[in-house]
Each structure stands twice: as C-alpha cells, then as structure tokens.
Design an enzyme around this catalytic site. Structure first.
Site, short mmCIF file in Angstrom:
data_model
loop_
_atom_site.label_atom_id
_atom_site.label_comp_id
_atom_site.label_asym_id
_atom_site.label_seq_id
_atom_site.Cartn_x
_atom_site.Cartn_y
_atom_site.Cartn_z
N ASP A 398 0.89 -1.24 0.03
CA ASP A 398 0.05 0.03 -0.10
C ASP A 398 0.78 1.36 0.08
OD1 ASP A 398 -2.37 1.67 0.54
OD2 ASP A 398 -1.73 1.74 2.50
N ASP A 594 -6.91 -1.56 5.21
CA ASP A 594 -6.35 -2.80 4.12
C ASP A 594 -6.80 -4.13 4.57
OD1 ASP A 594 -5.32 -1.13 2.12
OD2 ASP A 594 -3.56 -0.47 3.63
#
Length: 697
Positions: A398, A594
């Site tokens: 990410d 996430d």
C-alpha cells in the site's frame, strides 16, 4: 476457542497423537496442541470430553485452566528436581555396576549384579516403561517409549545388563537435557519483550492497594510511579511524564504523555507520577496480546511439521519391521547365525531409530524463529507463515502510511514574475493560517517563523481561498481558482498536488505538496529484490501522477493507482493469477483500511499495527514499530529458520540411516547406538535454539 495448559505429556510424538485423537472427536475438530508451549486450544463446551480423551491416551497428562497455571508451574519445578536426583542416583549405581561388573556377576545367581543394575534401570526407566504400557493399552505401539522399552528389556533378556541400563540412562539424560533446553527456549522467548507486569497499584477510596493486574477492572484508576511498568492499557487522567516505549515499538526516544494521552501495557514510566484510567482488561491489553500471539503461533503448524508427524508415523513401524526381520530371518537361513547375535543387532536398530530428534527439534526450530522475529518487532502468527515467507514471489505495498509517512510536506517551491521563495511561502502560509486542512498545515510548517496576520479571509469552496496579508490580496488554491479570478499563469498542467499563489492578481508561482516517502522505502525494495523477490509493486487510491513518482523514486516494478478499497482485492488477485508466479504473494498495508487485502494475500503484513485490533486480527505478520525495513528482515528470519529445520532433518536422517546400516551388519553396538541417538537429538535441539537467538545483520 479457549486456551489451556496441558501438563504431563511425555514427548512431542505423544502430543501429536493426542492432538490427532482430539481432532477426530465431535466438537473438537479445530483443536490445536503445541508441545513446545504446552498449550492446547479447544472448544470449552467440550472440555470434559477432551479431558476424557487425554486421560485415556496419556493417564499422566491433564489440561489445566490458565488461572491454575502458577501453582502447576511450581509442581513442575519440583518434578524436575526429582528427575535430576533419580538420574544422579542411577548414574552412581550404573558406574558401580559397570566397574565392578565381574565381581557382582560372580555372586550366587548374579544376584548382586541384578540388584545394582536393575535398581539403576528402574530408577530412570520406570517412567518410560509406564508410558510405553499406557500407550500399548491405548493401542499406540510405535513411539520412542515403546522402542526404548523393547530394546532395553531385550538387552536384559540376553544378559546385557550394563548396556540396558546405559541405554536407558543415556536416553533419560538426553530427554532431561532436551526438556531443559525446551524450557529455556520458552523462557527466553517469553522474556524477549519484558512486558508482563507483576502487579498494579489500584486507587481505592483515596488509598492504594497492590493487586495482580488480572484483578483490575475496566474503569478502575491505577497509579504508575517513576521507574514502574504500565500494567494495563488506558488513558492518563492525571499527571504528566515521559514513557519509554522501546519494549513495544522499538522507539528509542521517550514519548511525552499527559492528561488525555493513551498509554499501553509494557510502557515504562521514566519521570513523573501518572494516574491511568484502565480501558482494557489484562488479558486484552497490548502486552498480553503480543505475548499470547507469539506463544499461540506455535500451534499453527507449518507444512514441514505436519509432514514430519506423518513421516514419523510411517517411519517407526517400518524400522520395527526391519528389526524383526533382522532378528529372526538370518538365524533361519544363514549358516552359523545365532538368534542371540541377530537379536542384539535388531535391538541396536530399535535404539537408533527413535524419531525424537525430528519430532522435538523441528517444532522447536519454528517456535524459536517466531520468538526471534519478535525480538525484531515482528509478530508472526504461525510457523506456517514462516514457510510461506521462504518462497516469496511478489511483494505488494500500500502507499499511504506504508511506503510514505502519510504526512503532507512541501517538496518544491517554484516562483514566477520576480517573487522569491520566502515571500511565496510566507504569504501562502499566512493566508492559510486559519485552515485545518493537512495541505495548509504543511505549507505553514515549511514557512516556519512568525507569519504576518491575515484578515478578510474568503473561502471559495472547491477552489481555495483569498485573504488580505500586509495590505496585499493573496489568492491560494488550485488551478481553477486562478482561472476563476482571471489571473494569467503559464503553469496549468503541473503534475501532483499543487498549491497556486497569486499576489494582487499577479501570478507568483506554485508550491508542490507531497506525502513524504519513508527513508527506508528504496532500500527495502532493493533488499527484497536481492533476496530473490521477482516483483515489487504498489496499490494505491492516490492519483496516477503521484503513484508514478513514488514508484520511480523507490524502484518499484509496477503500480496500480486511483483504486477504491474494493478494487484493491481484485488488483491483488491479478498478481496472484500471474502465470509467472512461483511463490507467495505478500501484501504490506497499514492494517486499518487494508483488512480485505491483508486477508486475501498469502501473507499479510500490517504496518504500525501496535494496539490496533483490526491489524492484529487481519494480518498474518504485525510490524510493531511501523518500520518498513522489517519486511525483508522477516524474509531473512524465515529463510534462516527454514535452513535450521532442513539441517536438523538431514542430520537426524543421515546419522540414523548410517547407524541402522552399521547395526544391521553388526558394526555398531548398543552403546554407540544410544550415544548417536542422544547426541543427534541434543545437537538438533541446540541447533533449533539458534533460531531464537539469531541476529539479522
């Protein structure tokens, strides 16, 4: 699933057999048992059924609720001392029986020889014989207790008393040393992070009472004095201090706390007295969850551990069959061969064939790897993930909060029409002085110092703002603001996050804002590639121009930008479906938003997940201190752990294979067999302990 201590198991092989039996019972299919940590996880509704199964298979074993753990620990320590005393007495009798064997043998009916040596044999061998008998009653023959019992009783039958006692004594000494090594490993891993406090100072009716942390309730007030460890998670409601957070986060700089600040169990109060309102029970505190996570990980078995369990179940009966053939076939068909000679060779094979070197050292190696990882601020939730991390093909990051710091900063100031950078920043910061927007804060931080006052501030929603500063009209905002105000400017298509500035309707230039890339990001990507990772990529919801800049700067192979949270899962699956993929796909995220991608990946890393329930639940590996460099460290630890495990497998099978062959042809006696068996077991265990103490360069 409820965690219990399991006490009284004789060996790792017994633990595997008990686990298998429990998993076959209705309601206990998900039971997990770890010999290394002496823990068992099972459905508490079926606790009585579990006790019945364990009692039937291992009458000396029982499960103990955690609240009784301290008392049971004291009993175990006493048993350990008793075992050592028996070993010493048996050792003295064995020496006497061996040195004066002929004189003892010459007594009527060799009575003195039998008294001395059989006494020594029973002192160390009775627990082994009892365990073998219990196993036979339960229908389980082929384990090390059975092998040692048959081998030594056989030696007594053919009147090899010193060898029978020596084999059992050396075996028992080896088991004792292995137990101490395993206990040492468990203690060292539990103390890797000295987090668990012994007491809490509860404030009651204006007084103070010292009680165990487990008795403190949510909402209670506790006092923490300088030098003491914070016992439970909570909020500071009185006082201020600096706290040392290094045990949890690895952060060397003390953190300042005051009323309203959160503190976590495990922090050390360095300076002043603070009063904390508890907001989590002891068993849910950050310190307790970290220690539990490290310990519980041992119950999540790696494929190699499961293979060794299955291998031992086949290997031992095969070796017993070979020993039987060697004992009885040659005397029938080989001229001059005697049953006594070939039975002795078979007994040698039984001694060397014990699989304990494999069954104990391999789980211990993984357990040590998990503990060693925790020293590096990595919480790995199972040894199965260690195996997965040895074969990583793709690492996907990410961006915000993972590769970048998640903090906006000014990275460039471009001036036009004769204005200086200092003027541009000062006027823009002054105009933004009342804004709480992250971009405005970054401009003010870059300007620094005392700013001129701004007044007549007019916010233009979706465009920016216009304000008066030092009798000048300052416009600060996006490209559309300049078009709206009719201000001529030549920089219309600048990539990235841009703040345009105009002074008295004259274009003064623009400020480039960016999320700062972490200092270790580029080096981390480089290390991952050096470790054999084929592809390093990024998924982000940020715009494509920003993503491209970050990818280029840190050396990523690919990126996907402008993704919504649900798009990330589908994009990750594209990497997982890559036909060139030859290993695991790892996702590294911030652990909060996430979670779906962390769960979907083969191994999910949560960055900076300390204290975050979402991170700990969703991730397979939690990076406690938000240091991105921990990712390649995890791969190195996994690789080292796997290497140790393979070394132990090769060592044990090689030595046992050699001595089985030597025993079959009569070139090895029982002394050599037992020394080889105990020696390889101890070497394998000591080698496994290296995983807990290994330092990553």
């Amino acid at each position: 699933m409820t965690k219990y201590r399991i006490k009284g198991l004789d060996c790792a092989r017994c633990a595997n057999e008990v686990e298998s039996a429990l998993q076959k019972a209705p309601g206990l299919e998900r039971t997990r048992l770890s010999f290394a940590t002496e823990t068992v996880f099972l459905d508490s509704r079926h606790e009585d059924r579990a006790r019945e199964i364990i009692g039937r298979m291992e009458p000396g074993a029982t499960i103990v609720p955690l609240e009784e753990e301290a008392e049971e620990g004291e009993k175990e320590e006493g048993l350990g001392r008793g075992q050592l005393i028996r070993l010493v007495i048996a050792g003295v009798l064995f020496i006497v029986g061996s040195v004066f064997n002929q004189q003892l043998h010459d007594t009527p009916l060799s009575i003195a020889e039998y008294i001395v040596l059989l006494s020594a044999y029973l002192l160390v061998g009775f627990p082994v014989l009892a365990s073998a008998f219990r196993n036979m009653v339960g229908g389980r023959l082929f384990n090390e207790m059975f092998l040692m019992s048959v081998a030594t009783i056989g030696a007594i039958v053919i009147h090899q008393l010193p060898e029978a006692v020596g084999v059992m004594l050396f075996y028992s000494v080896g088991e004792y040393l292995q137990d101490r090594a395993v206990d040492s490993s468990k203690r060292s891993i539990a103390s890797l992070m000295d987090l668990r406090p012994d007491s809490a100072r509860l404030i009651v009716d204006g007084g103070r009472r010292i009680i165990p942390p487990a008795e403190v309730k949510i909402g209670d007030m506790i006092e923490v004095l300088p030098g003491e460890r914070v016992p439970l998670d909570g909020e500071v409601i009185e006082g201020s201090s600096s706290v040392n957070t290094s045990s949890l986060t690895g952060e060397s700089v003390p953190r300042r706390v005051e009323a309203g600040s959160k503190v976590l169990a495990g922090f050390v109060n360095d300076e002043g007295r603070i009063v904390v309102r508890v907001d989590k029970k002891f068993d849910q505190s950050t310190a307790a969850r970290i220690l539990e996570l490290v310990e519980n990980a041992a119950s999540q078995k790696a494929p190699t551990e499961k293979f060794i369990t299955r291998f031992a179940a086949i290997y031992t009966p095969v070796v017993v069959a070979i020993a039987l053939l060697i004992a009885f076939v040659p005397p029938l068909f080989v001229p001059g061969a005697t049953l006594r000679e070939w039975a002795y060779r078979a007994l040698v094979i039984l001694v060397i064939s014990c699989p304990c070197a494999l069954v104990v050292s391999i789980p211990l190696g993984y357990f040590g790897g998990i503990g060693g990882a925790s020293r590096h601020k990595l919480l790995i939730k199972g040894s199965n993930y260690i195996d997965a991390l040895t074969k990583v093909d793709t690492v996907v990051f990410d961006k915000t909060g993972t590769l970048t710091e998640g903090v906006f900063a000014v990275v460039d100031v471009v001036t036009r029409n004769g204005f200086s950078k200092e003027e541009l920043l000062s006027w823009a910061a002054a105009a933004e002085s009342h804004s709480s927007h992250p971009i405005a804060r970054s401009v003010r931080e870059a300007a620094g110092g005392d700013l001129p006052a701004a007044y007549d501030i007019r916010e233009v929603k979706g465009y920016g703002l216009v304000a008066r500063v030092e009798n000048r009209t300052i416009a600060v905002g996006n490209d559309r603001l300049l078009h709206r105000e009719g201000i001529d400017h030549e920089d219309c298509d600048v990539e990235g996050t841009i703040v345009y500035v105009a002074v008295d309707n004259v274009y003064a230039g623009y400020i480039v804002i960016s999320d700062r890339i972490k200092k270790a990001a580029a080096k981390t990507v480089s290390e991952l590639k050096a470790l054999g990772v084929r592809k390093v990529a990024m998924l982000t919801g940020d715009d494509a121009t920003v993503a491209a800049r970050v990818a280029k700067e840190i050396g990523l192979d690919e990126y996907r930008a402008e993704l919504l949270p649900d798009n990330k899962v589908s994009k990750l699956e594209e990497f997982m479906d890559d036909p060139k993929r030859k290993g695991a796909v790892v996702f590294v995220g911030d652990g909060m938003n996430d979670a779906p991608v962390l769960v979907r990946s083969d191994v999910g890393f949560a960055m900076g997940g300390l204290g975050s329930d979402a991170a700990i639940e969703a991730a397979d590996v939690v990076v406690m201190d938000d240091d991105i460099a921990r990712v390649p460290t995890a791969l190195k630890i996994a690789s080292f752990t796997r290497r140790i495990v393979i070394e132990n497998i090769v060592l044990a099978l090689t030595v046992k294979g050699i001595f089985i062959a030597l025993g079959a042809v009569g070139a090895a006696d029982m002394w050599e067999a037992v020394i080889a068996d105990v020696g390889v077991s101890l070497l394998a265990v000591l080698n496994a302990l290296r995983t807990a103490k290994h330092s990553i360069a």
